[in-house]
Write an enzyme that holds these catalytic residues in place. Structure first.
Site, mmCIF file in Angstrom:
data_model
loop_
_atom_site.group_PDB
_atom_site.id
_atom_site.type_symbol
_atom_site.label_atom_id
_atom_site.label_comp_id
_atom_site.label_asym_id
_atom_site.label_seq_id
_atom_site.Cartn_x
_atom_site.Cartn_y
_atom_site.Cartn_z
ATOM 1 N N PRO A 137 0.836 -1.199 0.000
ATOM 2 C CA PRO A 137 0.000 0.000 0.000
ATOM 3 C C PRO A 137 0.873 1.253 0.000
ATOM 4 C CG PRO A 137 -0.753 -1.570 1.649
ATOM 5 C CD PRO A 137 0.560 -2.074 1.153
ATOM 6 N N GLU A 138 0.464 2.252 -0.766
ATOM 7 C CA GLU A 138 1.197 3.504 -0.841
ATOM 8 C C GLU A 138 0.401 4.595 -0.132
ATOM 9 O OE1 GLU A 138 2.694 4.155 -4.845
ATOM 10 O OE2 GLU A 138 2.839 1.997 -5.169
ATOM 11 N N LYS B 283 3.986 5.907 4.731
ATOM 12 C CA LYS B 283 3.213 4.670 4.789
ATOM 13 C C LYS B 283 3.027 4.166 6.219
ATOM 14 C CE LYS B 283 5.327 3.500 0.362
ATOM 15 N NZ LYS B 283 6.157 2.522 -0.374
ATOM 16 N N ARG C 215 11.379 -5.098 -9.031
ATOM 17 C CA ARG C 215 9.983 -4.766 -9.294
ATOM 18 C C ARG C 215 9.825 -4.537 -10.787
ATOM 19 N NH1 ARG C 215 9.162 -0.387 -4.412
ATOM 20 N NH2 ARG C 215 11.423 -0.424 -4.299
#
Length: 295
Positions: free
Chosen positions: A2-3, A61, A277
């Site tokens: 989650p950002e 975050k 990524r």
């Protein structure tokens, strides 16, 4: 992971659902969920029972609930300890009726003195976690190294531009550096770079002030839009405290769209490996620099 928009959605939900309430009991179902609280489950529980939640806060975050023991002045400023949370890959903080069935991956349950809805920490992969930060109501010690994010009211854009241009690294790597600007992760870095027409391998030391301003402003704009849409939810792991998925996935321009057409120029979006990524770009809108910094 989650950002910023997803974490801010959760923070707002906690503000609605638990601020002002007194913790009556804490039930730790899995010790890994509180592994950052090195004194163990019993100390974790004892430190929280009887504490009133005064505020739900966030930096980047990281989330935390500011705590203090109840006093006759219930509206006194927050002080004391904090319940610090990091959602990791799959962590969820849910505010649910007390008679709701236990979630499969329930890790920690909080009940309240008013007998109302419970707060539950659910984490399928157990990469997230909770801890009590002593004296951390205003800013927990584990968060002090994290920079302000672009949505913070006191964020200094000019300072961030200067610091970005002073780095000697690739642009996307700099955007992901939480000590420079916090809250930007892989998804919103790619979206901001596309909006700013800049390639992720652009060396930061070659950027003009206008380019740095453009990409940081684009990051602010795209994250604000994502926040309005409830965040980005590629699966049921990223939800609000009410269990609702975000809808910003429908508005993504490049992230996850390899092989599709660019909405701006019609070029074909490509995917590159980046720091274990992926990076998604439009080669036409975002041509690689002459001397790229790929990592």
């Amino acid at each position: 992971m989650p950002e910023l928009p997803e974490v801010e959605v959760v923070r707002r939900g906690l503000e609605r659902g638990v601020v002002g309430r007194v913790i009556a009991d804490v039930d730790v179902h899995h010790p890994r969920a509180i592994r950052r609280h090195t004194l163990g489950a019993e100390d974790f529980r004892a430190a929280l029972i009887g504490q009133r939640i005064m505020a739900a806060r966030r930096r980047g975050k990281f989330l935390w609930l500011a705590l203090r023991a109840p006093t006759p002045s219930a509206d006194a400023p927050a002080s004391g300890d904090a319940l610090l949370a990091h959602l990791g890959m799959s962590g969820q903080l849910l505010v649910v009726p007390s008679n709701s069935p236990d979630q499969t991956h329930l890790r920690v349950r909080f009940t309240f003195a008013d007998g109302g809805r419970e707060l539950r920490f659910v984490d399928q992969r157990t990469f997230g976690g909770l801890a009590v930060a002593v004296g951390g109501a205003e800013l927990p010690a584990p968060v002090t190294h994290i920079a302000l994010d672009a949505l913070d009211p006191v964020f200094d854009l000019d300072q961030a531009i200067r610091r970005l241009r002073a780095r000697r690294t690739g642009l996307k790597r700099a955007l992901l550096d939480q000590t420079l600007v916090s809250g930007i992760g892989n998804i919103y870095a790619d979206e901001a770079l596309w909006a700013a027409r800049l390639h992720y391998a652009r060396p930061t030391e070659t950027m003009t002030r206008e380019q740095a301003h453009r990409v940081l402003t684009a990051a602010t704009t795209v994250m604000s839009a994502a926040l309005d849409a409830g965040g980005t939810s590629f699966d049921r792991l990223y939800v609000s405290v009410e269990g609702v998925s975000g809808l910003f996935e429908r508005s993504l321009q490049v992230y996850g769209r390899a092989g599709e057409s660019c909405a701006r120029c019609g070029g074909t979006i490509r995917r590159d490996a980046f720091m274990n990524r992926s990076s998604f770009t439009c080669p036409t809108c975002q041509p690689p620099p002459r001397h790229p910094r790929w990592q």
